[in-house]
Design a protein around this motif. Structure first.
Motif, PDB file in Angstrom:
ATOM      1  N   GLU A   5       0.833  -1.204   0.000  1.00 37.73           N
ATOM      2  CA  GLU A   5       0.000   0.000   0.000  1.00 37.73           C
ATOM      3  C   GLU A   5       0.872   1.260   0.000  1.00 37.73           C
ATOM      4  O   GLU A   5       0.609   2.215  -0.734  1.00 37.73           O
ATOM      5  CB  GLU A   5      -0.937   0.011   1.204  1.00 37.73           C
ATOM      6  N   LEU A  30      -7.990   3.084  -4.966  1.00 36.24           N
ATOM      7  CA  LEU A  30      -7.371   1.919  -4.362  1.00 36.24           C
ATOM      8  C   LEU A  30      -8.328   1.325  -3.349  1.00 36.24           C
ATOM      9  O   LEU A  30      -8.794   2.021  -2.445  1.00 36.24           O
ATOM     10  CB  LEU A  30      -6.057   2.310  -3.673  1.00 36.24           C
ATOM     11  N   ARG A  69      -8.871  -2.035  -0.644  1.00 35.24           N
ATOM     12  CA  ARG A  69      -8.120  -3.037   0.118  1.00 35.24           C
ATOM     13  C   ARG A  69      -9.111  -3.874   0.918  1.00 35.24           C
ATOM     14  O   ARG A  69     -10.045  -3.342   1.514  1.00 35.24           O
ATOM     15  CB  ARG A  69      -7.143  -2.328   1.061  1.00 35.24           C
ATOM     16  N   PHE A  89      -5.978  -6.296  -3.079  1.00 33.58           N
ATOM     17  CA  PHE A  89      -6.013  -4.900  -3.500  1.00 33.58           C
ATOM     18  C   PHE A  89      -6.670  -4.830  -4.870  1.00 33.58           C
ATOM     19  O   PHE A  89      -6.452  -5.704  -5.715  1.00 33.58           O
ATOM     20  CB  PHE A  89      -4.599  -4.319  -3.597  1.00 33.58           C
TER      21      PHE A  89
END
Length: 112
Positions: free
Chosen positions: A19, A43, A45, A54
């Motif tokens: 990340e 993004l 997660r 991800f």
């Protein structure tokens, strides 16, 4: 508008490393390219037990803009070597979808 979606998985031990790599190197590098027709990247997660998943979602004006970003074999994933080093596995290809409609809640928090 085109949405480009890609998935990668890593171990819980490497998740924060990956990340951080995305936030500090890969995403800024994408933005610095100033690809015409590129709008944004998200993004996502998710803790998936033994792995952390991800998802990146990129938005482009046209397929030509996607090709300007990814090259003539635009369906192939764009995965830098530093990312490959910490990912356990990843999609070899990205999926591309035409965005048919977007509706927004105008009352979203300002920091979202």
């Amino acid at each position: 508008m085109i949405s480009r979606i890609w998935h990668g998985w890593t171990t819980p031990a490497n998740a924060d490393v990956y990340e951080r790599l995305l936030r500090t190197e890969i995403f800024p590098g994408i933005l610095a390219r100033k690809v015409a027709g590129f709008h944004d990247i998200q993004l996502l997660r998710r803790d998936a037990g033994a792995e952390v998943e991800f998802v990146t979602i990129m938005t482009f004006e046209t397929l030509d803009a996607v090709i300007a970003f990814a090259g003539p074999n635009y369906e192939e994933g764009v995965v830098p070597d530093k990312a490959r080093a910490v990912l356990s596995r990843f999609d070899a290809t990205s999926q591309h979808y035409e965005i048919i409609e977007t509706r927004q809640n105008r009352q979203r928090p300002p920091n979202f």
